[in-house]
Design an enzyme around this catalytic site. Structure first.
Site: not given
Ligand code: PMP
Length: 409
Positions: A121, A199, A202, A225, A363
């Site tokens: 991401h 990270d 998910q 999440k 993203c």
């Molecule tokens: N890393 C991953 C794998 C994600 O799926 C997401 C959210 N889609 C994020 C980071 C960023 O999370 P947040 O928008 O809650 O900061």
């Protein structure tokens, strides 16, 4: 076994119509809905105990402070950290990863490389890329194989051929659903004397996230999440490492002494939490942990895997639909393209049938543009509260819309 009819009652938001159709919410990889006990914990705190934390010596402030610190302990036990001092509350995964990238990269061995992967991401890509651009550290990106799994042999080669000081990797991809063998990747990093960051945005709901078993040095996730509120997240760091890092944001509460001659800082985690923390968010997150644990984490995870596998099977049957990635282990989401149909048209039109899917680049532009050469996809991401019927409804909605859009060409 989860009692889905009872569980659905905990999520009143799911019980509504959108454009005259029953809502089918399948965008849980973006945000999971909050159950009643989480909503109640938030309202209860604002109604009864609200006051700024750590500052006042009055009853409400003490209650607020205790609730925040209890939440920290709750999160510690959830991810099996050794100490609650290893739990830094942030505003989310993005904030956690930015903080750690800013604090760590400038202190790495000169000339050493930072490694990430092609499936990250942007939140786990851009902060490191930027930090490397500013400091001159090489920024290397590990490739994937043709199934959408991390190419572990190539990754081993990267470690063998470069002086790698840090790897940062997602536990579960938010596009491919790939579950990465993070403990193995961390062990590889440690063998080469490198730090390992995970990270867990998910994975926090789909997989067991045990920081001692994974042995990562840092790990990030978001409350929203996993049934908690938005605006709260966690940065986990091994205490001996957090103690060595300089804070990167400054203000009230994170200091020890502030004098004209200079400032000294509080020990972790407080030195990484400047200003008024989102203590109500932390309380909501702790309530989400309670909720998931009361349901049974294993049951939650296995139902999500069953729903995802079912969705994969039924989506597969739609002609001209291509699922992106067939990883060895998948969790949480399925992304796809449909021949002759733009993902935005698809998601916009199924929305008119009450079906919430996500379309876009999720993203993850390096993955979708550079690895797959696609750009945009549509994503379906079930949570444990979804039903197999809802997936059938979504798939028949997709069939209907695809047919219409193909006729329109
Ligand atoms: N890393 C991953 C794998 C994600 O799926 C997401 C959210 N889609 C994020 C980071 C960023 O999370 P947040 O928008 O809650 O900061």
């Amino acid at each position: 076994m989860l009692r889905i009819n009872d569980i659905r009652k905990d999520f009143p938001i799911l019980d509504q119509e959108v454009f005259g159709h029953r809502l089918v919410y399948l965008d849980n990889a973006a945000t999971m809905q909050m159950p009643e006990p989480v909503l109640q914990a938030i309202v209860h705190h604002y109604r009864n105990d609200n006051a700024n934390v750590h500052r006042g010596i009055h009853a409400l402030s003490e209650r607020s402070t205790r609730a925040l610190e209890d939440a920290r302990e709750r999160v510690r036990s959830f991810i099996n950290a050794r100490s609650s001092d290893e739990i830094v509350f942030t505003s989310g995964t993005t904030a956690s990863l930015n903080m750690i990238a800013s604090a760590v990269v400038s202190n790495l061995r000169p000339e050493s490389a930072v490694v990430t992967t092609m499936m990250e991401h942007h939140a786990n890509f851009v902060p490191w890329q930027q930090a490397c651009e500013h400091t001159g550290h090489p920024f290397l990106v590990a490739p994937l194989d043709e199934h959408g799994d991390l190419d572990l042999q190539a990754l081993e080669g990267i470690f063998a051929e470069n002086d790698v000081a840090l790897i940062t990797v997602t536990h579960v991809s938010n596009v491919l659903g790939t579950v990465n063998p993070v403990a193995r990747i961390v062990a590889l990093a440690h063998k080469w004397n490198a730090l390992a960051v995970v990270d867990a945005a998910q994975s926090i709901r789909h997989e067991a996230v045990d920081v001692q078993a994974i042995d990562c040095d840092f790990l990030a996730f978001s409350g929203h999440k996993m049934g908690g509120p938005t605006g709260i997240g966690v940065l986990y760091g091994k205490l001996e490492l957090l103690e060595k890092l300089d804070p990167v944001q400054f203000g009230g509460e994170m200091v020890d002494n502030v004098r004209l001659a200079g400032t000294t800082f509080a020990p972790p985690p407080l030195c990484f939490e400047p200003g008024t923390p989102n203590y109500v968010g932390a309380i909501g997150l702790a309530a989400a942990v309670d909720y998931l644990e009361a349901l049974g984490l294993e049951d939650v995870r296995s139902r999500e895997k069953q729903l995802t596998r079912y969705a994969e099977d039924v989506l597969h049957e739609i002609s001209g639909l291509h699922i992106i990635g067939m990883p060895a282990a998948r969790a949480g989401c399925i992304s796809f393209t449909v021949e002759g149909v733009h993902p935005f048209d698809l998601a916009t039109m199924v929305d008119k049938l009450g079906i919430a899917l996500r379309s876009g680049n999720q993203c993850a532009q390096p993955l979708l543009y550079e690895a797959y050469g696609i750009g945009n996809i549509t994503r379906m991401s079930p949570a444990f509260y979804n039903t197999f019927d809802e997936i059938d409804t979504a798939v028949s909605g997709l069939r209907r819309v695809i047919e219409l859009l193909r006729l329109a060409v």
